[in-house]
Design an enzyme around this catalytic site. Structure first.
Site, PDB file in Angstrom:
ATOM      1  CE  LYS A   1      -4.161 -17.988  13.352  1.00 23.72           C
ATOM      2  NZ  LYS A   1      -3.737 -18.577  14.629  1.00 23.72           N
TER       3      LYS A   1
ATOM      4  CD  GLU B   1      -2.682   1.316   2.510  1.00 21.03           C
ATOM      5  OE1 GLU B   1      -3.303   2.366   2.728  1.00 21.03           O
ATOM      6  OE2 GLU B   1      -2.724   0.327   3.252  1.00 21.03           O
TER       7      GLU B   1
ATOM      8  CG  HIS C   1      -4.028   7.637  -0.343  1.00 20.49           C
ATOM      9  ND1 HIS C   1      -3.834   6.287  -0.320  1.00 20.49           N
ATOM     10  CD2 HIS C   1      -4.087   8.040   0.955  1.00 20.49           C
ATOM     11  CE1 HIS C   1      -3.778   5.868   0.937  1.00 20.49           C
ATOM     12  NE2 HIS C   1      -3.934   6.913   1.732  1.00 20.49           N
TER      13      HIS C   1
ATOM     14  CG  ASP D   1      -0.757 -16.555  12.428  1.00 23.20           C
ATOM     15  OD1 ASP D   1      -1.149 -16.213  11.301  1.00 23.20           O
ATOM     16  OD2 ASP D   1      -1.227 -17.527  13.046  1.00 23.20           O
TER      17      ASP D   1
END
Length: 630
Positions: free
Chosen positions: A439, A307, A613, A515
């Site tokens: 998670k 990004e 951006h 993770d």
């Protein structure tokens, strides 16, 4: 008449391949013939008896193409043998080579299995005996007769396994190569109608042969005769296995993997640890934000992301924090959780276990049982929640420098096994009952915390807010209240009272081998802003109750991720203070989130978000032209 029966050989063209193989196996002198009884056994007859005896001893396996060719050559060679018997010639066809394993009283796979079981059983027995001696302060050199016998058995089984284990695997290659050469020699003799020539030496395989072998393996994977997941174990070369699997995948799907790199990754390092059935790796650029001045120390923060603007924005936040004197991070809690679910016949029985686990008198006993799983695991507390006759037990423990999911799971299993003695009617439904919670967004993590709970704060001076962040203190405070607090509440957010904490957490996680899926709860964050020093300066803080990180295990051991951890000074386990490296990494994550929140909120308050951006997150390359040229 008997001699005629022995020397008559039908033309091979009159029989199919299977018929000729069957004929070659059953053709032997009649035991009732007096003439045959006096006739000495021919080499072919001895070979047939040897092969039939060997087939009875070994487990059956389907014939390969090489074996069929060899059997065809043996059948043709048999015809020549009968003819040479009549003409007085000696049959010089190669005879089977005996194996060293033929001397064993049992089949080789059974013998290996027996010694394999003996080795580990005796080792397990000795380890338990030595542990008991250490606990009872008994000298280790004092051994009983059973222990002496166990030591001798351990040494004997080790010597056997070292010398003979795997001999069948090696012999299979030797036998295959020898069979192929014998088949080649015999078929050449049939075509040239010449006498058989003795084999001098095996030919050295060339690179072209290796390529042909890989091609055959690819075809086997495509047709399904060879499982794709077994390539590493069969070939012993992880890079070669990945290459073959990649080619098979392209042929199966009809899609090209051009652009996905294959070489350049140590596939041995991910085997059995990070990824199964690899076909390549994805390239993610790593940028550096910093220096981040945190608790008086400077850190260059690696961020793996695709990004645009993310690294630049975080870097601007680090610059503002550095110019204002730095940030402070405080570790509030450190404990990984696992919550199994158990079920009883009645809710009353489930309540009895709940009271037992929450009783402080029983905690010390449960801690001893739990802590046996690891020298770093230390049980901290047990929290229970009941739903009817189902009980959810949330264990929390410290895990050193590891993230600790496997460590806490082993400790929980030990406790469950222990509880079965007093609660035999307890039915363990699952080692994880989602009360952990791993998670997935969960209020229990937001309230109680999981992993590392960290709060990080900084005071940004008015001058820096204006010159570096291009906004005002009042504008930032108002935006934070209406966006991060009120807006998130209207959205019904759970732990999402921030601008983009997940952006920074994910980038640091990927760069350092964490993770990525645990970004869900690790990104729980509430960002607070308020004016201080008579409204001139800005106080900003981020509170993150469940940052789940580690510096050992998993992806942290890969070369690239290990280098990023080394950049932060937290590579591996801390020898001086176990757990300090993982706690420092969690603090750096929180400090990076603080910088990212400060910069993004300033861009929104100043109306620069879209402009930045469009400048940094848009490619100027003609992607249509690039796609057409590929």
């Amino acid at each position: 008449m008997n001699a005629t029966a022995l020397t008559y050989n039908p033309t091979p063209a009159h029989f199919s391949l299977n018929a000729r193989i069957f004929y070659s196996r059953i053709k032997q002198p009649s035991p009732t013939s007096e003439t045959n009884a006096r006739r000495p056994s021919s080499p072919l007859t001895a070979t047939t008896h040897f092969l039939m005896d060997l087939r009875r001893r070994l487990p059956p396996k389907p014939p390969s193409a090489t074996v069929l060719n060899h059997q065809k050559a043996v059948s043709n060679g048999e015809n020549r043998s009968s003819s040479s018997t009549k003409t007085g010639l000696i049959d010089r066809s190669p005879s089977p080579v005996p194996k060293a394993s033929d001397a064993l009283p049992l089949p080789l796979y059974l013998t290996n299995g027996i010694f394999f079981t003996l080795f580990f059983s005796v080792a397990y027995y000795l380890l338990h005996r030595w542990r008991d001696k250490i606990r009872s302060s008994t000298p280790l050199h004092v051994v009983t007769l059973s222990e002496l016998a166990a030591i001798v058995s351990l040494i004997a089984s080790f010597i056997y396994l070292l010398g003979f284990f795997g001999i069948d695997f090696v012999q299979s290659f030797i036998t295959t190569a020898r069979s192929e050469e014998d088949s080649f020699v015999l078929e050449g003799e049939v075509e040239q109608h010449s006498e058989p020539k003795p084999r001098i030496m095996d030919p050295i395989p060339s690179l072209a042969l290796a390529s042909e072998e890989d091609e055959e393996i690819v075809k086997s994977v495509v047709c399904g005769s060879v499982p794709s997941y077994s390539l590493e174990s069969k070939l012993g070369d992880c890079l070669r296995a990945a290459s073959i699997r990649r080619q098979a995948l392209e042929r199966t799907t009809g899609r090209s993997l051009l652009g996905l790199p294959l070489e350049g990754l140590d596939y041995e390092s991910i085997l059995g640890q990070c990824c199964e059935m690899p076909v390549g790796y994805v390239q993610i650029p790593v940028g550096i934000a910093g220096p981040l001045l945190l608790n008086g120390c400077e850190y260059m923060v690696p961020m793996a992301t695709t990004e645009g603007c993310l690294v630049a924005s975080t870097n601007r936040g680090c610059k503002a924090i550095f110019a204002s004197g730095g940030a402070t991070a405080i570790l509030l809690k450190d404990g990984m959780t696992r919550a199994p679910v158990v079920r009883f016949a009645t809710a009353e029985r489930a309540s009895q276990l709940k009271f037992f686990l929450e009783d402080a008198i029983n905690f010390d006993t449960l801690s001893v049982i739990f802590n046996k799983s690891s020298r770093f695991a230390r049980l901290q507390n047990i929290q229970c929640s009941i739903a009817g006759k189902n009980l959810y037990i949330r264990f929390t423990c410290s895990t050193g420098d590891a993230m600790g999911m496997n460590m806490v799971s082993k400790g929980v299993q030990n406790v469950l096994d222990f509880l079965q003695n007093d609660f035999p009617d307890m039915d363990v439904i699952g080692i994880s009952g989602n009360f952990c919670s791993d998670k997935k967004p969960a209020a229990v993590n937001w309230i109680e915390g999981r992993g590392k709970s960290v709060v990080c704060e900084a005071v940004i001076t008015e001058d820096i807010v204006k010159k570096v962040l291009k906004t005002t203190v009042h504008g930032l405070v108002e935006l934070n209240m209406l966006k991060n607090l009120t807006g998130s509440a209207i959205a019904g957010s759970l732990g999402g009272f921030n601008a983009h904490a997940a952006n920074i957490v994910s980038a640091v996680f990927i760069a350092t081998g964490q993770d990525p899926a645990q970004n869900i709860e690790s990104s729980h964050c509430i960002t607070m802003m308020e004016p201080v020093n008579n409204g001139k300066d800005l106080h900003i803080s981020v509170t993150m109750p469940s940052i789940e990180v580690g510096t050992v295990g998993g992806g942290t051991q890969l070369a690239s991720q290990s280098a990023c951890l080394n950049l932060l000074g937290v590579k591996g386990a801390s020898s001086e203070s176990p757990g300090s490296n993982a706690r420092l990494l969690a603090s750096v994550v929180a400090g990076s989130v603080l910088a990212g929140e400060l910069s993004l909120m300033s861009a929104i308050a100043a109306g620069q978000l879209v402009k930045s951006h469009m400048k940094y997150n848009r490619s100027n390359r003609d992607m249509a032209a690039i796609a057409s040229s590929v």
